[in-house]
Design an enzyme around this catalytic site. Structure first.
Site, PDB file in Angstrom:
ATOM      1  N   TYR A 201      46.376  -7.236  35.563  1.00  0.00           N
ATOM      2  CA  TYR A 201      47.216  -7.317  34.373  1.00  0.00           C
ATOM      3  C   TYR A 201      46.389  -7.712  33.152  1.00  0.00           C
ATOM      4  O   TYR A 201      46.486  -7.091  32.092  1.00  0.00           O
ATOM      5  CB  TYR A 201      48.334  -8.330  34.612  1.00  0.00           C
ATOM      6  N   SER A 236      62.845 -15.140  30.403  1.00  0.00           N
ATOM      7  CA  SER A 236      64.197 -14.645  30.620  1.00  0.00           C
ATOM      8  C   SER A 236      65.157 -15.355  29.679  1.00  0.00           C
ATOM      9  O   SER A 236      64.842 -16.376  29.078  1.00  0.00           O
ATOM     10  CB  SER A 236      64.622 -14.867  32.072  1.00  0.00           C
TER      11      SER A 236
END
EC number: 1.1.1.105
Length: 321
Positions: A201, A236
Site C-alpha cells: 500500500y 469510518s
C-alpha cells in the site's frame, strides 16, 4: 452580486480586535459568511463535468453530495452497481431538480486496466470534456511483507497506481487542448513515509504521488491544475477520537496517532476547497503526524527507532485464540 466583497468583508472590531457588535449582528455576519462560502463553492463547480472514482466509498459519497449540491454534472464511478444506484437515489431525493443535474453512473473497477480507457472515452463521448477528475479509488492491504503474495502486490499497484494514471492519461489531452481542467488525487500520509505491515500500500502511494508531482510541473503551462489531498487515514463515520493515555509508551502513542484518521465529511469539504482555490497540495493531519513527517525528514534514525519499537511490541503481544 459582488463576489469579492462578500468573500473579503471583515467584521467591525474594537481596539483589541474583539467583535464589539451585538450577538444578533455577529450571528447574521457568520451566517452571511457561510452563505458566501457556499455560493462561492457552487460557482466554482456549477455546470462543470466532475468525474469521481470509487463514488460508493465513504469519501466518494461525501464528495458526490458536495459537488452535486454545487451544481456539477457528476460522473459517478464504482465497482458495485447496486451501490451506485443507492447513491443516485440518495442524491436525487434531496436535490432541487431545477438547480442540479442528474448524475451519470459508470461501472468501473480501476484495477481492471483494460476497461479504464473505454470508460474514459465513453465519458468524453457523453459530455465532450471533463473539467475535474477526482481520483479517489484505493485498495488497502495489511500484513508482513513476506506473507503478501506478488499477485496481491500487483493488484494493489493496479488499483492505486496504474488505474488512476491510466484514467488521467486518457482524459488529460482533452484538458490540455482546452487549456483548462483540474486533477485531484486523494492520497494518504503513506506517500510521505511508510508504516510497517503496509508495504504494498505504501509503495503504491509513493508511486502515485511521484507521478502527479511530476505531472503538475508538466501541465502548468496549459493551465491544468494538479492537486493532491493527503489525510492520515479516512476513518469510518462511527469512529471517535481516542483519549490520550499518558502512561502509554511513546512508540505506541506515536503509532496510534498515525493510524487515527480524518472524517469523510471533512475530507470532502477540503476537496471542494482545493478545487475552488486551485491548491496544489494539502496535508490533513493532527500535529503528531505532521511532526512525524518532520522527524522522518530531519531525524530519520530517531524516526526508524520509534517505529521499530512499535513493531517489536506488536510482535511480542500474543494473539487471543
Amino acid at each position: 452580486m459582488n463576489w469579492a466583497r462578500l468573500i473579503t468583508a471583515v467584521p467591525a472590531t474594537g481596539a483589541a480586535g474583539c467583535d464589539r457588535r451585538p450577538w444578533k449582528a455577529q450571528r447574521e455576519s457568520t451566517a452571511s459568511t457561510s452563505e458566501a462560502s457556499r455560493l462561492w463553492s457552487k460557482s466554482a463547480v456549477q455546470n462543470k463535468v466532475v468525474v469521481i472514482t470509487d463514488a460508493i466509498s465513504g469519501l466518494g459519497k461525501e464528495c458526490a453530495r458536495v459537488f452535486h449540491a454545487g451544481g456539477a454534472r457528476l460522473v459517478l464511478c464504482g465497482k458495485n452497481w447496486e451501490g451506485l444506484e443507492s447513491l443516485y437515489a440518495t442524491l436525487t431525493s434531496v436535490a432541487d431538480p431545477s438547480k442540479t443535474f442528474t448524475p451519470k453512473l459508470v461501472l468501473l473497477d480501476l484495477s481492471d486496466i483494460s476497461c479504464v480507457q473505454d470508460v474514459a472515452k465513453e465519458v468524453l463521448d457523453c459530455y465532450g470534456c471533463v473539467d475535474i477528475l477526482i481520483n479517489n479509488a484505493s485498495v488497502k492491504v495489511k500484513g508482513p511483507a513476506h506473507k503478501i503474495s506478488l499477485e496481491l502486490d500487483k493488484k494493489i499497484m493496479d488499483a492505486n497506481y496504474f488505474g488512476p494514471i491510466t484514467l488521467t492519461k486518457v482524459l488529460l489531452p482533452n484538458m490540455i487542448s482546452r487549456r483548462t481542467g483540474q486533477i485531484v488525487l486523494v492520497n494518504n500520509i503513506q506517500a510521505k513515509f511508510g508504516i510497517p505491515f503496509r508495504t504494498a500500500y505504501a509503495a503504491s502511494k509513493h508511486a502515485v504521488m511521484g507521478f502527479f508531482d511530476c505531472l503538475r510541473a508538466e501541465v502548468e503551462e496549459y493551465d491544468v491544475v494538479v492537486s493532491t489531498v493527503s489525510p492520515t487515514f479516512i476513518r469510518s463515520y462511527r469512529a471517535s477520537p481516542e483519549q490520550r493515555n499518558w502512561e502509554t509508551p511513546i512508540c505506541k502513542f506515536f503509532c496510534r496517532k498515525l493510524a487515527y484518521g480524518v472524517h469523510p465529511v471533512e475530507v470532502a469539504e477540503e476537496v471542494m476547497r482545493t478545487v475552488r482555490r486551485k491548491k496544489q497540495e494539502v496535508f490533513m493531519a493532527n500535529p503528531v503526524p505532521k511532526a512525524a513527517v518532520f522527524i522522518r525528514t530531519f531525524f530519520p534514525e530517531f524516526f526508524f527507532a520509534v517505529v521499530a519499537c512499535g513493531v517489536k511490541e506488536k510482535l511480542n503481544v500474543p494473539e487471543e485464540g
